[in-house]
Design a protein around this motif. Structure first.
Motif, PDB file in Angstrom:
ATOM      1  N   SER A  21       0.822  -1.173   0.173  1.00 52.64           N
ATOM      2  CA  SER A  21       0.045   0.109  -0.126  1.00 52.64           C
ATOM      3  C   SER A  21       0.868   1.227  -0.016  1.00 52.64           C
ATOM      4  N   GLY A  22       0.440   2.311  -0.464  1.00 52.68           N
ATOM      5  CA  GLY A  22       1.170   3.495  -0.794  1.00 52.68           C
ATOM      6  C   GLY A  22       0.190   4.642  -1.484  1.00 52.68           C
ATOM      7  N   TYR A  23       1.332   5.653  -1.925  1.00 55.99           N
ATOM      8  CA  TYR A  23       0.920   6.667  -2.733  1.00 55.99           C
ATOM      9  C   TYR A  23       1.502   6.773  -3.920  1.00 55.99           C
ATOM     10  N   PHE A  24       0.745   7.553  -5.110  1.00 57.61           N
ATOM     11  CA  PHE A  24       1.289   7.442  -6.333  1.00 57.61           C
ATOM     12  C   PHE A  24       0.892   8.869  -6.915  1.00 57.61           C
ATOM     13  N   HIS A  25       2.163   9.569  -7.032  1.00 57.16           N
ATOM     14  CA  HIS A  25       1.863  10.965  -7.989  1.00 57.16           C
ATOM     15  C   HIS A  25       1.305  10.859  -9.214  1.00 57.16           C
ATOM     16  N   ALA A  26       0.016  11.186  -9.214  1.00 55.78           N
ATOM     17  CA  ALA A  26      -0.427  11.171 -10.722  1.00 55.78           C
ATOM     18  C   ALA A  26      -1.298  12.471 -10.977  1.00 55.78           C
ATOM     19  N   PRO A  27      -0.604  13.719 -11.228  1.00 52.41           N
ATOM     20  CA  PRO A  27      -1.277  14.707 -11.209  1.00 52.41           C
ATOM     21  C   PRO A  27      -2.436  14.851 -12.296  1.00 52.41           C
ATOM     22  N   GLU A  28      -2.451  14.004 -13.245  1.00 53.24           N
ATOM     23  CA  GLU A  28      -3.480  13.956 -14.281  1.00 53.24           C
ATOM     24  C   GLU A  28      -4.657  13.208 -13.774  1.00 53.24           C
ATOM     25  N   ALA A  29      -4.447  12.442 -12.762  1.00 49.67           N
ATOM     26  CA  ALA A  29      -5.509  11.537 -12.070  1.00 49.67           C
ATOM     27  C   ALA A  29      -5.318  11.410 -10.574  1.00 49.67           C
ATOM     28  N   PRO A  30      -5.625  12.376  -9.943  1.00 52.74           N
ATOM     29  CA  PRO A  30      -5.764  12.478  -8.425  1.00 52.74           C
ATOM     30  C   PRO A  30      -6.415  11.468  -7.671  1.00 52.74           C
ATOM     31  N   SER A  31      -7.405  10.910  -8.206  1.00 53.09           N
ATOM     32  CA  SER A  31      -8.060   9.683  -7.720  1.00 53.09           C
ATOM     33  C   SER A  31      -7.160   8.554  -7.569  1.00 53.09           C
ATOM     34  N   LEU A  32      -5.889   8.448  -8.214  1.00 55.06           N
ATOM     35  CA  LEU A  32      -5.035   7.264  -7.955  1.00 55.06           C
ATOM     36  C   LEU A  32      -4.260   7.595  -7.150  1.00 55.06           C
ATOM     37  N   ALA A  33      -4.049   8.472  -6.280  1.00 51.93           N
ATOM     38  CA  ALA A  33      -3.102   9.008  -5.571  1.00 51.93           C
ATOM     39  C   ALA A  33      -3.016   8.141  -4.403  1.00 51.93           C
ATOM     40  N   SER A  34      -3.979   7.492  -3.780  1.00 53.57           N
ATOM     41  CA  SER A  34      -3.900   6.458  -2.801  1.00 53.57           C
ATOM     42  C   SER A  34      -3.829   4.917  -3.708  1.00 53.57           C
ATOM     43  N   HIS A  35      -2.832   4.403  -3.465  1.00 60.21           N
ATOM     44  CA  HIS A  35      -2.493   3.218  -4.694  1.00 60.21           C
ATOM     45  C   HIS A  35      -2.191   1.908  -3.862  1.00 60.21           C
TER      46      HIS A  35
END
Length: 280
Positions: A183-197
């Motif tokens: 579990s972690g975080y993902f930096h996706a400025p074009e898809a902020p809903s994917l930040a929790s990943h």
């Protein structure tokens, strides 16, 4: 990459909450992949730190008072180093061959594992399996829940990152290759809903306890966009927040995760986590 992370979870209740107990896996740790420059964690009650059985830094808190709301906050700065290979001496890789209710391999999952892992796991085989899983499990929110198993997600042909990770893990274990949930975080400025990943670690060298991190959703190895929080056999073992409560009636939860990029200049801050406990 130097990432500034803000993760806030608000809880609202239709009736007075009488008691709550939560375990939080929301504290990243230093590794070959990341340096934790600053981290703050707060909850409605006093936080108690502990190392869980999987090597994660977890915190528990409890609250016994009437309230209609609460908030858990995690925030800080992490510098990532884009290292997808990690050595973890905490638990023998063989532990991650055990099936769980969320990762039990049916015939179809076992066949998927045999198709790609007909020998020792390596980067090429792991990525080939990840691409196959991503093709089979279309990313669609709202089709599954946290209780959806790998077999159910594969039959449905849709799910989110959690489901893709469970299918990958089940296929690996069926082929005799240790694999675990991340579990972690993902930096996706074009898809902020994917930040929790969520993604996976697959063991590529048991003797050396060497793992390779693979992101099925983004069809790549873990890179500088990823921040690791916790690992475990499946989502249920290392979910960011889990707990029990008494009272409260209907619960409404609002979650926001914001990740920004900071100028990456030399730092003198220690690799530590600063913990506080606050009232919401």
């Amino acid at each position: 990459m130097k990432l500034d992370i803000r993760h806030v979870t608000h809880y609202d209740y239709s009736a007075p909450l009488q008691y709550a107990l939560q375990s939080l896996c929301l504290t990243p740790q230093a590794s070959a992949h990341q340096t934790v420059l600053d981290w703050n964690l707060s909850a409605p009650g006093q936080l108690f730190a502990q190392r869980d059985g999987f090597g994660n830094l977890a915190h528990t808190w409890s609250l016994r008072q009437r309230t209609y709301r609460g908030v858990v906050r995690a925030s800080g700065v992490v510098r990532t180093h884009a290292s997808p290979a990690l050595v973890d001496a905490c638990i023998a890789p063989e532990f991650y061959l055990r099936a769980t209710p969320l990762t039990t391999a049916t015939g179809a999952l076992a066949a998927l594992g045999r198709r790609h892992l007909d020998g020792p796991a390596d980067e090429a085989r792991a990525l080939a399996l990840a691409l196959d899983v991503a093709d089979r499990i279309a990313y669609e929110g709202g089709r599954t829940t946290t209780r959806t198993s790998a077999a159910e997600a594969l039959a449905l042909g849709a799910g989110v990152c959690q489901d893709q990770a469970h299918v990958f893990i089940a296929a690996c274990r069926a082929a005799g290759v240790p694999a675990r949930y991340v579990s972690g975080y993902f930096h996706a400025p074009e898809a902020p809903s994917l930040a929790s990943h969520a993604w996976v670690d697959v063991c590529v060298d048991r003797a050396a306890r060497r793992w390779l991190s693979v992101d099925i959703t983004h069809r790549c190895l873990m890179d500088e966009r990823h921040v690791r929080l916790a690992v475990g056999p499946d989502y249920a073992a290392c979910s960011p927040i889990r707990g029990v409560r008494e009272g409260g009636g209907d619960e409404t939860m609002r979650v926001s995760v914001d990740i920004g990029v900071l100028p990456d200049v030399p730092e003198t801050l220690p690799e530590t986590a600063v913990l506080t406990a606050q009232e919401p």
